[in-house]
Design a protein around this motif. Sequence first.
Motif, short mmCIF file in Angstrom:
data_model
loop_
_atom_site.label_atom_id
_atom_site.label_comp_id
_atom_site.label_asym_id
_atom_site.label_seq_id
_atom_site.Cartn_x
_atom_site.Cartn_y
_atom_site.Cartn_z
N SER A 2 0.84 -1.19 0.00
CA SER A 2 0.00 0.00 0.00
C SER A 2 0.88 1.24 0.00
N THR A 3 0.42 2.26 -0.73
CA THR A 3 1.16 3.52 -0.81
C THR A 3 0.50 4.56 0.07
N PRO A 4 1.20 5.11 1.07
CA PRO A 4 0.59 6.12 1.94
C PRO A 4 0.29 7.41 1.17
N LEU A 5 -0.92 7.93 1.33
CA LEU A 5 -1.27 9.25 0.79
C LEU A 5 -1.19 10.30 1.89
N ILE A 6 -1.66 9.94 3.09
CA ILE A 6 -1.65 10.86 4.23
C ILE A 6 -0.76 10.27 5.32
N GLU A 7 0.20 11.06 5.79
CA GLU A 7 1.07 10.65 6.89
C GLU A 7 1.05 11.74 7.96
N VAL A 8 0.55 11.38 9.12
CA VAL A 8 0.45 12.32 10.24
C VAL A 8 1.36 11.82 11.36
N THR A 61 -11.40 18.43 14.90
CA THR A 61 -10.15 19.21 14.91
C THR A 61 -9.08 18.48 14.11
N THR A 62 -9.00 17.16 14.25
CA THR A 62 -8.04 16.37 13.49
C THR A 62 -8.28 16.50 11.99
N GLY A 63 -9.54 16.40 11.58
CA GLY A 63 -9.89 16.53 10.17
C GLY A 63 -9.50 17.88 9.61
N ARG A 64 -9.73 18.93 10.37
CA ARG A 64 -9.40 20.29 9.90
C ARG A 64 -7.89 20.52 9.89
N LEU A 65 -7.20 19.89 10.82
CA LEU A 65 -5.74 20.00 10.82
C LEU A 65 -5.12 19.32 9.60
N VAL A 66 -5.66 18.14 9.26
CA VAL A 66 -5.12 17.39 8.12
C VAL A 66 -5.24 18.19 6.83
N LYS A 78 1.90 15.12 6.09
CA LYS A 78 2.35 14.93 4.71
C LYS A 78 1.19 14.40 3.86
N ILE A 79 0.97 15.05 2.73
CA ILE A 79 -0.02 14.60 1.76
C ILE A 79 0.69 14.32 0.45
N ASP A 80 0.69 13.04 0.06
CA ASP A 80 1.40 12.61 -1.14
C ASP A 80 2.86 13.03 -1.10
N GLY A 81 3.46 12.92 0.11
CA GLY A 81 4.88 13.23 0.29
C GLY A 81 5.20 14.68 0.54
N VAL A 82 4.19 15.58 0.46
CA VAL A 82 4.42 17.02 0.66
C VAL A 82 4.02 17.40 2.08
N ASP A 83 4.94 18.01 2.82
CA ASP A 83 4.65 18.46 4.18
C ASP A 83 3.89 19.78 4.09
N ILE A 84 2.57 19.72 4.27
CA ILE A 84 1.75 20.92 4.07
C ILE A 84 1.89 21.92 5.22
N THR A 85 2.50 21.50 6.33
CA THR A 85 2.71 22.45 7.43
C THR A 85 3.76 23.48 7.07
N SER A 86 4.58 23.20 6.05
CA SER A 86 5.64 24.12 5.66
C SER A 86 5.27 24.97 4.44
N LEU A 92 -0.33 26.72 -0.50
CA LEU A 92 -1.42 25.93 0.05
C LEU A 92 -2.69 26.13 -0.76
N ARG A 93 -2.94 27.33 -1.22
CA ARG A 93 -4.14 27.62 -2.02
C ARG A 93 -4.13 26.77 -3.30
N LYS A 94 -2.99 26.67 -3.94
CA LYS A 94 -2.88 25.85 -5.15
C LYS A 94 -3.03 24.37 -4.83
N PHE A 95 -2.54 23.97 -3.66
CA PHE A 95 -2.57 22.56 -3.25
C PHE A 95 -3.98 22.09 -2.89
N ARG A 96 -4.84 23.04 -2.50
CA ARG A 96 -6.17 22.68 -1.99
C ARG A 96 -7.04 22.00 -3.03
N LYS A 97 -6.71 22.12 -4.29
CA LYS A 97 -7.48 21.44 -5.33
C LYS A 97 -7.47 19.93 -5.12
N LYS A 98 -6.40 19.42 -4.48
CA LYS A 98 -6.25 17.98 -4.27
C LYS A 98 -6.93 17.48 -3.00
#
Length: 330
Positions: A2-8, A61-66, A78-86, A92-98
């Motif tokens: 399995s390939t992780p999409l979301i890593e918290v 809160t967890t859902g909104r944080l993710v 991390k979403i698809d390998g991208v650390d969205i916290t950074s 982030l606006r461009k990334f939100r499409k995904k």
Amino acid sequence: MSTPLIEVKNLKKYFPLKRSISEVITRKPQKFVKAVDDISFVINKGETLGLVGESGSGKTTTGRLVLRLLDPTDGIIKIDGVDITSLSQEELRKFRKKIQIIFQDPMAALNPYMKIGEAIRHGLQIHKIGKTYKEQKEIVYNIMERVNLKPAEEYYDRYPRDLSGGQRQRVVIARALALKPEFVVADEAIAMLDVSVRSQLLKLMIDLKEEFNLTYLFITHDLATTKYICDRIAVMYLGKIVEIGTFEDIYRNPAHPYTKALISAVPEPDPKLNKEKIIPKGEVPNAVNPPKGCRFHPRCPYATEKCRTEEPPVIKIDDQHEVSCHLYAK
């Protein structure tokens, strides 16, 4: 594999409490509501992870944080390998499409003064999907038809007040899927609907998952609904994930005492089945000052002195089944 999409990893969210003038003058330490306190989990591509627990456990809160609708106090997302916290706000606006969300209350999620067709088209405008108004409108018609708002031409110019609760929720689902996301957070997406409508929307979400190759985080307080849609289930209590495993692990072999209590509360269709109900004693503790050690110990019938003083480690029962409980420590 399995390939992780979301890593918290080690995710935390502490909300500061407002201090009184006297507390500021006397320099009393700032108090925080520890809504999410050091949780880690993975969601694989094409998987549905159910996040269950009582009200106030930290699920929403967890859902909104993710999705980074809230900024975390600490941790990595991390979403698809991208650390969205950074990511910056523009990145982030461009990334939100995904990444999209289906909110619990569709009436609160929709602008009452915007026609539902325009509400769905609004995301296409923001992300510049479709070169012309006609092309965008065609995309909206197609997704409205797919969520059974038929004929789409008749629904396009209606307002949210003109629709039933189930129809409004279909609009919210259509708005989330119009951008063709990879990951969707469904935050109590069927909680406010009648039972008959719930079953229809659950089936719709399952069909859409297969059609659009979606990955879901399905947040609910109703453990019974998870059996129809979830591949794995994470049980949350007072800001912590206490158990995570496959659907079969959680239903047939629950390990944590809190999970056992939740499973015992699921209604059974057989009236002759004499099922023992486990009711935890007392109330859920305050998230401002959670108990030391295991957070469930004040309500747990099996609590020992170690439970009251030491936080339990994450213990692997098998490859996909983990629990945070001293009862399983070797």
